[in-house]
Design an enzyme around this catalytic site. Structure first.
Site, PDB file in Angstrom:
ATOM      1  CE1 TYR A 154      -3.870   2.211   0.483  1.00  0.00           C
ATOM      2  CE2 TYR A 154      -2.677   3.129   2.360  1.00  0.00           C
ATOM      3  CZ  TYR A 154      -3.729   3.190   1.449  1.00  0.00           C
ATOM      4  OH  TYR A 154      -4.628   4.222   1.517  1.00  0.00           O
ATOM      5  CE  LYS A 158      -3.567   4.953  -1.716  1.00  0.00           C
ATOM      6  NZ  LYS A 158      -4.586   5.435  -2.666  1.00  0.00           N
TER       7      LYS A 158
END
Ligand SMILES: NC(=O)c1ccc[n+]([C@@H]2O[C@H](COP(=O)([O-])OP(=O)(O)OC[C@H]3O[C@@H](n4cnc5c(N)ncnc54)[C@H](O)[C@@H]3O)[C@@H](O)[C@H]2O)c1
Length: 254
Positions: A154, A158
């Site tokens: 993740y 990002k």
């Protein structure tokens, strides 16, 4: 009416931050295209907008599927003839330290969180160039700025979205297109409920998240929706390529 008559496309607007933003944009006079993979959830957002007197259209599309995305953008242009604002919000979580990630899971997180932003932008930008106007809001996260445990895939996505935002801004500034990134801290949405439910000790996990925010609590979808509203509106015309923190002080306050 801070978005009067603006045509706004929000991906992943069937739930959480995307849904709250869709409701707020509509309240501020925007025509809102609600995209989601989940048909029932997307239609529910549209029903709520119309119930409150707003204007909205649901388009089901998987942001990772090129033909879905192409059709979605064509439908927006056939219906409204322009796109003023693109909010690349759709995203999924990725849990685990690097060596525990299966390649399939790793690729899936990258696919939705990075390729999804790439694909929808790829098909919207030519129209913004023609219009010589547009605001693109990319959903990054405060995790792009700090190390947080157990979120390797993740965090990688990002961070990539933040770098991509800056690069897009440089490329499209000449076309009067602004590109900024939202950097939320932990916001209580179904996305967070889902990863907490997978934690062996959900109560301890939520307590530790709360302790991380200077305010001692999680954010709410509306906290991020207000930031998106500012970036979508002409009020933010001097914001370009910026990371916009809405994180309860996690990154900058220690
Ligand atoms: N909640 C948080 O704490 C937090 C913090 C920082 C960043 N974010 C980011 O904000 C965004 C929204 O998160 P949320 O918490 O509202 O999540 P959520 O799970 O409540 O909503 C995400 C929506 O995206 C949709 N979606 C997922 N994959 C899709 C695809 N391939 N195509 C189209 N739609 C798809 C889902 O169906 C869902 O309706 C995500 O990009 C997330 O990474 C969330």
């Amino acid at each position: 009416m801070r978005l009067d008559k603006k045509v706004t496309l929000i991906t992943g607007a069937g739930s959480g931050i995307g849904k709250e933003t869709a409701l707020l944009f509509a309240k501020e006079g925007a025509k809102v295209i609600v995209n989601d993979l989940n048909e029932a959830a997307g239609n529910q957002t549209v029903t709520e907008i119309i119930h409150h007197g707003g204007e909205a259209l649901f388009i089901q599309a998987n942001v990772t599927n090129e033909s879905d995305v192409k059709k979605m953008v064509e439908e927006v242009l056939t219906t409204y003839e322009k796109i003023d604002v693109l909010f690349n919000n759709a995203g999924i979580s990725g849990i685990g330290v690097l060596h525990e990630n299966e390649l399939e899971n790793w690729k899936n997180v990258i696919n939705v969180n990075i390729n999804g932003v790439f694909l929808v932008s790829k098909y919207v930008i030519p129209h913004m160039i023609k219009q010589q106007n547009g605001s693109i809001i990319n959903m990054s996260s405060c995790i792009a700025e700090i190390g947080l445990a157990n979120r390797a895939s993740y965090a990688a996505t990002k961070g990539a979205v933040l770098s991509l935002t800056k690069s897009m801004q440089v490329d499209y500034a000449k076309d009067n297109i602004r590109v900024n990134a939202l950097m939320p801290g932990t916001i209580f949405t179904p996305f967070v409920e889902d990863y907490l439910s997978k934690d062996p000790n959900p109560e301890a996990a939520i307590d530790s998240i709360k302790r991380r925010q200077l305010g001692g609590d999680l954010g709410k979808p509306i906290d991020v929706a207000y930031a998106a509203l500012y970036l979508a509106s002409d009020e933010s015309k001097f914001m370009m390529g910026s990371p916009f923190m809405i994180d309860g002080g996690v990154v900058n306050g220690k």
